[in-house]
Scaffold this active site. Structure first.
Site, short mmCIF file in Angstrom:
data_model
loop_
_atom_site.label_atom_id
_atom_site.label_comp_id
_atom_site.label_asym_id
_atom_site.label_seq_id
_atom_site.Cartn_x
_atom_site.Cartn_y
_atom_site.Cartn_z
N LYS A 15 9.16 12.17 17.14
CA LYS A 15 10.58 12.53 17.26
C LYS A 15 10.77 13.94 17.83
O LYS A 15 11.56 14.14 18.76
CB LYS A 15 11.25 12.43 15.88
N ASP A 35 14.01 20.17 8.65
CA ASP A 35 12.82 20.95 8.29
C ASP A 35 12.93 22.40 8.74
O ASP A 35 12.45 23.31 8.05
CB ASP A 35 11.57 20.31 8.90
N ARG A 126 -2.02 16.45 11.17
CA ARG A 126 -0.80 17.27 11.24
C ARG A 126 -0.88 18.56 10.42
O ARG A 126 0.08 19.32 10.38
CB ARG A 126 0.41 16.45 10.79
N ASP A 165 -8.87 -11.81 -1.86
CA ASP A 165 -9.68 -11.83 -0.64
C ASP A 165 -11.06 -12.38 -0.99
O ASP A 165 -11.42 -12.48 -2.18
CB ASP A 165 -9.78 -10.40 -0.11
#
Length: 301
Positions: A15, A35, A126, A165
């Site tokens: 974004k 932010d 990040r 599973d």
């Protein structure tokens, strides 16, 4: 008509990058981001220092709307503002819609639909902007809801069920590779998981087995399905009521295959309470579509 562009997407979906590039190519647009205000009002050096409170978030919201109003009233050279937040909260989107309607401005959505596995990869890189995995998962669920994709909330009135599973969960490979299905009948049981399946069956849960194994060969498309079922019932003694497996020739990823199986064959017929799996990508899939999942072992492969 002046625009308020709301970016819609999870953290790490691109974004902010898009907003920077868009503004560079489109003079008259300005970016407003929550932010940035969070970091500014508390004089933090890093965004992850911010501690959320209702009062502080209210201040941030007020600053956003006041800034948007000031910019949009800034003359004919102003074309619009970009609200480059996640905007996954429906109430926040409605607030911007109401705000725009009051002043005669137009709201547009810019959607960033990024696959879960890519979001996780980006989030790990990040640094201080990374969000906890449970927060990312919650936001991804909200994104699915925004896109109109299904989120599982149970199937009331249907028999309650637990999904198991096979490879790495009910079964442990014994001297074979994961694609050497000719020897899948030599697998050994994973005793505690098999016992768990029997316990749930005694408690009235329907046991559904879902495997990413290919169901067979070109010559015999159900060969491995039959071998798997025989092993599950005769060797492991699991009291299953349904077995679902990857179709012959389907080379898609496990999480994609199992999600498709779930919505098509399981969700309409069972009230699924839990899934037991080992592979991380599949575990995350169960959780993000709304099914509680217990992970048997570390399975990041």
């Amino acid at each position: 008509m002046k625009k308020i562009i709301l970016t819609i997407g999870c953290p790490g979906s691109g974004k902010s990058t898009w907003a920077r590039e868009f503004i560079a190519k489109n003079p008259g647009f300005y970016n407003i981001n929550r932010d940035d205000y969070r970091q500014s009002i508390m004089a933090h050096e890093e965004r992850d220092e911010y501690k959320y409170t209702k009062k502080k978030e209210g201040i941030v919201t007020g600053m956003q709307f006041d800034t948007a109003k000031s910019i949009l009233y800034g003359g004919d050279s102003v074309k619009g503002v970009i609200i480059s937040d996640t905007n996954l909260n429906p109430e926040r989107r409605l607030a911007w819609e109401t705000f725009a309607k009051e002043y005669g401005w137009k709201v547009e959505h810019k959607v960033f639909d990024v696959p879960w596995t890519e979001l996780v990869k980006r989030n790990s890189k990040r640094g201080t902007k990374a969000v906890p995995i449970d927060v990312l998962r919650s936001m991804y669920k909200s994104m699915r809801e925004y896109l109109g994709l299904p989120v599982y909330n149970g199937t009331p009135g249907k028999p309650k069920a637990v999904i198991f599973d096979v490879d790495g969960t009910l079964a442990k490979m014994n001297g074979r590779g994961p694609y050497d299905l000719e020897k899948c009948d030599t697998d050994v049981i994973n005793p505690m998981v098999v016992e768990l399946s029997k316990m749930y069956a005694l408690m009235g849960y329907q046991i559904v087995v879902v495997s990413g194994r290919e169901s067979g060969t070109k010559e015999d498309p159900t060969k491995y399905y039959r071998m798997t079922r025989k092993w599950v019932e005769d060797i492991a003694g699991v009291p299953l009521v349904m077995q679902c497996q990857r179709e012959q020739g389907d080379t898609r990823k496990d999480d994609v295959v199992k999600e498709e199986i779930f919505w098509k064959h399981i969700a309409p017929h069972f009230d699924v309470k839990l899934a037991i799996d080992d592979r991380t990508q599949v575990v995350e899939m169960w959780r993000r579509i709304g099914v509680e999942c217990w992970q048997v072992a570390s399975g990041d492969f």
